[in-house]
Design a protein around this motif. Structure first.
Motif, mmCIF file in Angstrom:
data_model
loop_
_atom_site.group_PDB
_atom_site.id
_atom_site.type_symbol
_atom_site.label_atom_id
_atom_site.label_comp_id
_atom_site.label_asym_id
_atom_site.label_seq_id
_atom_site.Cartn_x
_atom_site.Cartn_y
_atom_site.Cartn_z
ATOM 1 N N SER A 421 10.495 -0.448 -23.871
ATOM 2 C CA SER A 421 9.047 -0.584 -23.652
ATOM 3 C C SER A 421 8.242 0.085 -24.769
ATOM 4 O O SER A 421 7.100 -0.315 -25.042
ATOM 5 N N VAL A 422 8.814 1.096 -25.418
ATOM 6 C CA VAL A 422 8.127 1.772 -26.516
ATOM 7 C C VAL A 422 7.982 0.823 -27.701
ATOM 8 O O VAL A 422 6.894 0.648 -28.259
ATOM 9 N N LEU A 423 9.088 0.202 -28.087
ATOM 10 C CA LEU A 423 9.043 -0.758 -29.190
ATOM 11 C C LEU A 423 8.156 -1.949 -28.834
ATOM 12 O O LEU A 423 7.421 -2.467 -29.684
ATOM 13 N N GLU A 424 8.214 -2.371 -27.578
ATOM 14 C CA GLU A 424 7.392 -3.507 -27.170
ATOM 15 C C GLU A 424 5.910 -3.187 -27.316
ATOM 16 O O GLU A 424 5.129 -4.020 -27.805
ATOM 17 N N ALA A 425 5.501 -1.980 -26.926
ATOM 18 C CA ALA A 425 4.088 -1.601 -27.011
ATOM 19 C C ALA A 425 3.621 -1.568 -28.457
ATOM 20 O O ALA A 425 2.545 -2.087 -28.795
ATOM 21 N N ILE A 426 4.410 -0.961 -29.341
ATOM 22 C CA ILE A 426 4.034 -0.889 -30.758
ATOM 23 C C ILE A 426 3.979 -2.284 -31.359
ATOM 24 O O ILE A 426 3.026 -2.641 -32.073
ATOM 25 N N ASN A 427 4.975 -3.072 -31.071
ATOM 26 C CA ASN A 427 5.082 -4.380 -31.724
ATOM 27 C C ASN A 427 4.103 -5.412 -31.178
ATOM 28 O O ASN A 427 3.778 -6.376 -31.870
ATOM 29 N N LYS A 428 3.604 -5.207 -29.968
ATOM 30 C CA LYS A 428 2.510 -6.067 -29.498
ATOM 31 C C LYS A 428 1.305 -5.922 -30.415
ATOM 32 O O LYS A 428 0.642 -6.903 -30.768
ATOM 33 N N VAL A 429 1.019 -4.684 -30.798
ATOM 34 C CA VAL A 429 -0.122 -4.425 -31.666
ATOM 35 C C VAL A 429 0.131 -5.017 -33.051
ATOM 36 O O VAL A 429 -0.744 -5.645 -33.654
ATOM 37 N N ARG A 430 1.347 -4.863 -33.561
ATOM 38 C CA ARG A 430 1.667 -5.361 -34.906
ATOM 39 C C ARG A 430 1.805 -6.885 -34.950
ATOM 40 O O ARG A 430 1.697 -7.491 -36.015
ATOM 41 N N ASN A 431 2.035 -7.485 -33.798
ATOM 42 C CA ASN A 431 2.371 -8.909 -33.779
ATOM 43 C C ASN A 431 1.222 -9.795 -33.303
ATOM 44 O O ASN A 431 1.435 -10.977 -33.043
ATOM 45 N N ARG A 432 0.014 -9.245 -33.194
ATOM 46 C CA ARG A 432 -1.067 -10.133 -32.771
ATOM 47 C C ARG A 432 -1.190 -11.253 -33.805
ATOM 48 O O ARG A 432 -0.901 -11.059 -34.999
ATOM 49 N N PRO A 433 -1.602 -12.455 -33.407
ATOM 50 C CA PRO A 433 -1.549 -13.619 -34.295
ATOM 51 C C PRO A 433 -2.234 -13.441 -35.644
ATOM 52 O O PRO A 433 -1.781 -13.997 -36.646
ATOM 53 N N SER A 434 -3.288 -12.656 -35.695
ATOM 54 C CA SER A 434 -4.008 -12.470 -36.954
ATOM 55 C C SER A 434 -3.420 -11.363 -37.822
ATOM 56 O O SER A 434 -3.903 -11.121 -38.932
ATOM 57 N N VAL A 435 -2.376 -10.713 -37.345
ATOM 58 C CA VAL A 435 -1.765 -9.600 -38.085
ATOM 59 C C VAL A 435 -0.336 -9.943 -38.498
ATOM 60 O O VAL A 435 0.006 -9.958 -39.683
ATOM 61 N N LYS A 436 0.533 -10.179 -37.527
ATOM 62 C CA LYS A 436 1.898 -10.638 -37.765
ATOM 63 C C LYS A 436 2.647 -9.773 -38.779
ATOM 64 O O LYS A 436 3.186 -10.243 -39.774
#
Length: 559
Positions: A421-436
């Protein structure tokens, strides 16, 4: 409150002819003896509590101004905020005083409402009464959350004060943090589980998000995890990351489901001047508040590596192949900003005005007060405000869902609870469509902590949180003990600076201009700064407050 007119009328009529007249209450204004007897009066008093959120520095929302006293920003104006950034402030500092009095004014309004609203409890729907009370408790806790992070120990005042009991001593930061967390926990249980960012009203999610932030800042890992988890459980129904990062800081993003709580502005009621403060000279703004050049070098390349390690980094074209949030946060040379070509090279004497499709004189290269760092803040500087640069009404975001995700991740890491869940939380932020950006994959506790620290810088710069981050991570004594830099006027550095584990840039091997020396081909010293770790991790208790309240002690090493 009884009006002077009543007294004057009584005198004219004669006291004997109007026995009992002075005991009557005003007919068209509230009385301090009966005020808060109706729902309307309670809502009026609550609006007064919210008005304390309009605390500002030079028409700049109070929390946004804090970045200019950190390592990522600079206030060009010679003022109290500049001296806080320089490490030269003392107890007479005007910002330290205005923030102290502004927050305590808000707290006093909340205390008055909470202490006296029982006068009208029988006249108000119980659910409405409970919600008004919870909103006032939320706001009081919010104001205290800023006080303890800025000043450390502060007086904890929860009742209306008389002159006799006004000399209150400071309460330990830990005790006040306990109070804040308790208040927000109980307020969240009452506040509605809704998300309407443009209402400006506190919600369950807002109380939980501020609780999570306060708990994180004060190393209450369990509270931070539980509060952020409750907000995360509302993802989809109430909250979600905005697909387009840039939208958050434009007018069309004010109702985004990523926004949890924002300060409200409206022409005719209250406005700010962020266009003037952040915008470029070409766009007829003043660029008073500037991002540090060091900040631009912080964001990774698109391969997820820092610029001193990535083969994608080209010193001659430094903004190519970079995390998209760099360009969403800052106006960088070569981009379009507020309808103009943004170019700061000293020989770029003309540029395009895309609003009129004409070539115009380039003030960014010639104006004495154009940006000293070669950059401008892009967040909250919107072209729609160009005709009313001091009358901007876009709301400013106090807390949003991306911060909650990063709070959860950091608290889990610090609590020793690293899981998927830690990696998921960080990577949600990094993986938003306009950031990727590439996902973070490490599970090493130290490296994962650094990843979150960097992510907070990439994601939240320009939103008023950096000062608290560098303080609580105890890196302010490193990043604030170096000059704040601007780019070379006619070139870029020929190599990348050193990037540390927190994503901070250092220029030991890059030429820097000395005082009075040409900065055409050397980094420009924009602001000289020092930081005393025995003093500057908190602001001074204002001088006048200690004169009027001898029970207040001063923070160490302030005069």
């Amino acid at each position: 409150m009884k009006r002077l007119l009543i007294y004057l009328t009584a005198i004219m009529l004669g006291l004997s002819s109007c026995e009992g007249y002075l005991d009557k209450l005003p007919l068209n204004t509230p009385s301090d003896q009966t005020f808060l007897a109706t729902e309307t009066e309670m809502q009026m008093a609550l609006a007064g509590c919210y008005s304390a959120l309009w605390l500002n520095h030079e028409s700049m929302t109070f929390f946004l101004a804090l970045d200019e006293a950190s390592d990522i920003g600079y206030d060009r104006n010679t003022n109290a905020l500049q001296s806080l950034g320089q490490g030269s402030a003392d107890a007479t500092n005007g910002i330290a005083l205005s923030y102290w009095t502004g927050f305590y004014s808000g707290i006093a309004k909340c205390n008055y409402l909470l202490q006296n609203m029982n006068r009208g409890e029988a006249n108000v729907d119980p659910a409405t009464f409970a919600q008004i009370k919870a909103e006032a408790r939320f706001l009081r806790a919010l104001f205290y959350s800023y006080l303890i992070e800025l000043y450390g120990d502060v007086p904890l005042i929860t009742q209306v004060q008389s002159l006799a009991d006004s000399n209150q001593p400071r309460t330990s930061k830990s005790q006040v943090a306990d109070f804040i967390i308790k208040e927000l926990t109980e307020a969240a249980a009452v506040l509605p589980a809704t998300n309407n960012p443009t209402s400006g009203r506190a919600s369950k999610g807002a109380a939980l998000a501020i609780k999570a932030r306060t708990a994180l800042y004060n190393e209450r890992w369990t509270d931070a995890i539980s509060a952020s988890s409750e907000v995360m459980a509302m993802e989809g129904s109430l909250y979600k990351l905005e697909d387009n990062y840039a939208t958050l800081f434009r007018n069309e993003g004010q109702n985004s489901k990523e926004v949890i709580f924002s300060v409200q502005y409206l022409v005719g009621t209250n406005v700010h001047a962020l266009y003037r403060l952040f915008g470029s000279r070409n766009a007829l703004a003043h660029t008073n508040k500037k991002p540090a050049y060091q900040l631009a070098d912080s964001w990774e390349c698109t391969d997820g590596l820092p610029i001193d390690k990535s083969p994608l980094f080209n010193p001659k074209d430094p903004y190519k192949n970079r995390d998209p949030r760099l360009g969403y946060t800052l106006a960088v040379p070569g981009s379009v900003f507020l309808g103009y070509q943004f170019e700061t090279h000293g020989d770029s004497l003309k540029c395009w005005n895309y609003l009129t499709n004409t070539r115009v004189n380039n003030l960014e290269a010639t104006h004495a007060y154009a940006t000293f760092t070669g950059l401008c803040w892009r967040k909250y500087a919107n072209v729609e405000d160009r005709l009313a640069i001091n009358d901007c009404e876009m709301n400013t975001i106090l807390i949003r869902y991306a911060e909650v995700l990063l709070t959860y991740a950091e608290a889990k890491i610090k609590a020793g609870q690293i899981d998927a869940s830690v990696l998921e939380a960080i990577n949600k932020v990094r993986n938003r469509p306009s950031v990727k950006m590439p996902p973070v994959t490490t599970t090493d506790p130290t490296q994962l902590f650094y990843a979150v620290c960097k992510e907070r810088k990439y994601e939240l710069s320009g939103e008023g949180l950096r000062l608290f981050d560098i303080r609580r991570w105890k890196i302010a004594e490193v990043v604030m003990n170096q000059p704040l830099l601007g780019r070379m006027k006619k070139s870029y550095p020929d190599r990348a600076p050193r990037i540390d584990a927190y994503g901070n840039a250092f220029y030991e091997n890059i030429p820097v201009a000395n005082q009075g020396e040409s900065a055409d081909f050397k980094m420009r010293v924009v602001d000289k700064r020092t930081f005393n770790p025995a003093r500057d991790y908190v602001w001074p208790i204002p001088y006048i407050e200690r004169q009027t309240n001898p029970s207040l002690t001063q923070n160490p090493n302030y005069e």
